[in-house]
Enzyme design. Sequence first.
Site, short mmCIF file in Angstrom:
data_model
loop_
_atom_site.label_atom_id
_atom_site.label_comp_id
_atom_site.label_asym_id
_atom_site.label_seq_id
_atom_site.Cartn_x
_atom_site.Cartn_y
_atom_site.Cartn_z
N LYS A 134 -10.89 -16.97 -3.52
CA LYS A 134 -10.75 -17.57 -4.88
C LYS A 134 -10.43 -19.18 -4.32
CE LYS A 134 -11.55 -14.98 -8.35
NZ LYS A 134 -12.20 -15.50 -9.66
N GLU A 141 -2.87 -16.43 -8.33
CA GLU A 141 -2.96 -15.87 -6.95
C GLU A 141 -3.03 -17.07 -6.18
OE1 GLU A 141 -2.08 -12.68 -5.78
OE2 GLU A 141 -1.37 -12.38 -8.07
N THR A 185 -7.28 -18.73 -10.52
CA THR A 185 -6.26 -17.65 -10.51
C THR A 185 -4.89 -18.13 -9.97
OG1 THR A 185 -5.52 -15.67 -9.74
CG2 THR A 185 -7.17 -16.55 -8.58
N TYR A 245 -8.10 -11.83 -1.65
CA TYR A 245 -8.74 -12.13 -2.81
C TYR A 245 -8.15 -13.61 -2.83
CZ TYR A 245 -8.37 -12.67 -7.95
OH TYR A 245 -8.49 -13.00 -9.15
P1 GDP Z 1 -2.00 -9.27 -9.43
O1 GDP Z 1 -0.97 -10.10 -9.79
O2 GDP Z 1 -3.37 -9.68 -9.52
O3 GDP Z 1 -1.71 -8.53 -8.03
O4 GDP Z 1 -1.78 -7.89 -10.50
P2 GDP Z 1 -1.14 -6.48 -10.25
O5 GDP Z 1 -1.42 -5.98 -11.85
O6 GDP Z 1 -2.13 -5.69 -9.33
O7 GDP Z 1 0.04 -6.53 -9.71
C1 GDP Z 1 1.17 -7.17 -10.10
C2 GDP Z 1 2.47 -6.95 -9.42
O8 GDP Z 1 2.82 -5.82 -9.46
C3 GDP Z 1 2.07 -7.24 -7.75
O9 GDP Z 1 3.24 -7.92 -7.32
C4 GDP Z 1 2.30 -5.81 -7.39
O10 GDP Z 1 2.77 -5.66 -5.83
C5 GDP Z 1 3.32 -4.94 -8.18
N1 GDP Z 1 3.15 -3.79 -8.27
C6 GDP Z 1 4.02 -2.82 -8.14
N2 GDP Z 1 3.55 -1.35 -8.01
C7 GDP Z 1 2.26 -1.35 -8.27
C8 GDP Z 1 1.20 -0.66 -8.55
O11 GDP Z 1 1.38 0.55 -8.57
N3 GDP Z 1 -0.06 -1.08 -8.68
C9 GDP Z 1 -0.36 -2.56 -8.69
N4 GDP Z 1 -1.66 -2.68 -9.16
N5 GDP Z 1 0.61 -3.51 -8.70
C10 GDP Z 1 1.93 -2.97 -8.52
#
Ligand code: GDP
Length: 350
Positions: free
Chosen positions: A161, A135, A133, A157
């Site tokens: 990974k 990440e 990933t 996470y």
């Molecule tokens: P990630 O890149 O695997 O963490 O995928 P996510 O879709 O969970 O998050 C992408 C980005 O969106 C991260 O930087 C989060 O901090 C940001 N983000 C902002 N608001 C939210 C929220 O309400 N939910 C999630 N899941 N991410 C958020």
Amino acid sequence: MVRKVAFITGVTGQDGALLAELLLGKGYEVHGTKRRSSSFTGRVDHLYVDPHVEDARFFIHYADVTDSTNLIRLIQEVQPTEIYNLAAQSHVQVSFETPEYTANADGIGTLRLLEAIRILKLEDTARFYQASTSELYGKVQEIPQKETTPFYPRSPYAAAKLYSFWITVNYREAYGMHASNGILFNHEGPTRGETFVTRKITRAVAAITLGKQKRLYLGNLDAKRDWGNARDYVEGMWRILQQETPDDYVLATGEMHSVREFIELAFQHVDRAITWRGEGVDEQGLDAKTGEVLVEVDPRYFRPTEVELLLGDPSKAREKLGWTHKTPFRELVREMVASDLAVVGQEKWR
Ligand code: GDP
């Protein structure tokens, strides 16, 4: 005829279901695993056929990557030619709440599969794909990120990974296994889990449009991601395993957008323009015409350590695999909003 038998852990997830569909189309027999505790099969229901029919090629087994013996038994039964390890606790924020479980499933789970291949002496007949990933890049050390960019994980996470990435490389080097990592940047679509930010936004846009929700609460609006379409990415996974030599590849679009831009674009598809007011936790997104507050910040969604930006360089995949993403960003957002309008439209008020 060459045997083409795939074993996919996590087949009921977004990627597992899309990959199963792709491989069935290519003539594979596909065996997927799901956890006993996961009751959800929505994403694979359309692929299911009664296993008693003669030409059935899709089978779901109960298995858990935290349980070695059941993996060994199943892999021995199925004798797969390709193993795709897509099972994981895949949510970054959830990993801060359940770090030990995440390490077990996302880290040691990979080791269990690699050991199963070794114990069953399938090193020469089974190829292995590890769902690595973006990440891993976390606090990014260069922009854009490519295969040679140093990793800097920023969550339990990503740390789990990281172990999986290196144990896959190690088993390749130590035992000559055909084991590869796909370092996939964020990939989305209508069946993305509802708590990932893209799907959370498109669901909310649909629900607000249909009068079933008033507001959308989010965390960091300035986070930037390289968002592609999951359908394009499962094709890349398959290509990685078709190479003569195993290797590690970045799959990405090479384009980056902020959460804020995603919100604006999603609302554009239902003909609403968003303007922003305030700063930090007080920032709000308003309907430019009516002044109605549609988006607010809730610090609950901030992460203890954030990954501010991810941008991939997919040159190696383009050159060596002939792979590129196909879906433009705007089209991805449009497809997700359109799908959620249909999905939310059919749901009872909840
Ligand atoms: P990630 O890149 O695997 O963490 O995928 P996510 O879709 O969970 O998050 C992408 C980005 O969106 C991260 O930087 C989060 O901090 C940001 N983000 C902002 N608001 C939210 C929220 O309400 N939910 C999630 N899941 N991410 C958020």
